[in-house]
Design an enzyme around this catalytic site. Structure first.
Site, PDB file in Angstrom:
ATOM      1  N   PRO A  90       0.781  -1.242   0.000  1.00 36.16           N
ATOM      2  CA  PRO A  90       0.000   0.000   0.000  1.00 36.16           C
ATOM      3  C   PRO A  90       0.810   1.288   0.000  1.00 36.16           C
ATOM      4  O   PRO A  90       0.223   2.369   0.105  1.00 36.16           O
ATOM      5  CB  PRO A  90      -0.784  -0.116   1.310  1.00 36.16           C
ATOM      6  CG  PRO A  90       0.158  -0.832   2.232  1.00 36.16           C
ATOM      7  CD  PRO A  90       0.872  -1.841   1.351  1.00 36.16           C
ATOM      8  N   CYS A  91       2.128   1.217  -0.133  1.00 37.79           N
ATOM      9  CA  CYS A  91       2.930   2.427   0.031  1.00 37.79           C
ATOM     10  C   CYS A  91       2.626   3.503  -1.010  1.00 37.79           C
ATOM     11  O   CYS A  91       2.861   4.685  -0.766  1.00 37.79           O
ATOM     12  CB  CYS A  91       4.420   2.092   0.027  1.00 37.79           C
ATOM     13  SG  CYS A  91       5.033   1.394  -1.517  1.00 37.79           S
TER      14      CYS A  91
END
Length: 220
Positions: free
Chosen positions: A165-166
């Site tokens: 999810p970065c």
């Protein structure tokens, strides 16, 4: 708009509840599974596909020769219930399990998934990559995602594949800003899943987007 680029856990759960409500209306099989202490939980969907040269959905819509849709438009067209696959016995059925969790670290949703044959044999990361459509594979390698990796499920403690999810905030910010610019209500989960889902074979029925528009018209 800065404060809207990330979402809190309560907001995440509210979006999930709205999403699941529509899922129940159309029989799309998404459900909410609480953790043992009920302090949090995750959305879950189980999906079966036929592997027989090309990948097919459980309702019989072949993805052979499919075209790549723009990521913000990757919704699934409705299928006729009578389109049931009759050749499943001659093919290999793959069970996909999709989980949508909230990341406290990144303050965004995260898509975890795993896949296995009906005899219990799990698909490897290599198998998963081979199943990714070429256009989405190139986008995975170039961004906005790092890649598909394998991690421990934070609630179940079992190995799952995950889309890291970065970079979620990076590609969701334009979506949120554009919706605000045109004064349009959006469900974060719907918009986000329509972007990341197709990468791993998860397409949303178009009615999810229509449901958001309908909810907007119903607001007094």
């Amino acid at each position: 708009m800065e404060e809207d680029e990330f979402i809190g856990e309560k907001t995440f759960q509210r979006y999930c509840a709205e999403f699941i409500k529509h899922s129940q209306q159309i029989g799309d099989s998404w459900e909410w599974r609480p953790s043992k202490d009920c302090s949090d939980g995750y959305m879950c969907k189980i999906h079966f596909q036929i592997k027989n040269g090309s990948v097919m959905s459980h309702l019989g819509a072949s993805t052979h020769g499919q075209t790549c849709l723009p990521m913000e438009e990757a919704f699934e067209l409705p299928l006729d219930d009578c389109e049931v696959i009759e050749t499943a016995a001659a093919s290999e059925v793959i069970k996909y399990e999709y989980h949508v969790l909230y990341s406290c670290s990144y303050q965004v949703p995260v898509l975890y998934f795993r896949a296995s044959f009906l005899d219990g044999r799990p698909l490897t990361l290599k198998d998963i990559w081979e199943g990714v459509h070429e256009c989405y594979k190139m986008r995975l390698l170039q961004g906005p995602w790092d890649t598909i990796t394998q991690q421990e499920h934070p609630i179940l403690g079992q190995p799952f594949f995950v889309l890291h999810p970065c970079k979620t905030n990076e590609f969701m910010t334009p979506v949120l800003k554009n919706s605000q610019k045109i004064n349009k209500n959006v469900n974060y989960i719907t918009s986000w899943l329509s972007i990341v889902g197709p990468v791993v074979g998860l397409n949303l029925p178009l009615s999810y987007a229509k449901a958001t528009s309908q909810d907007e018209r119903n607001v007094p």
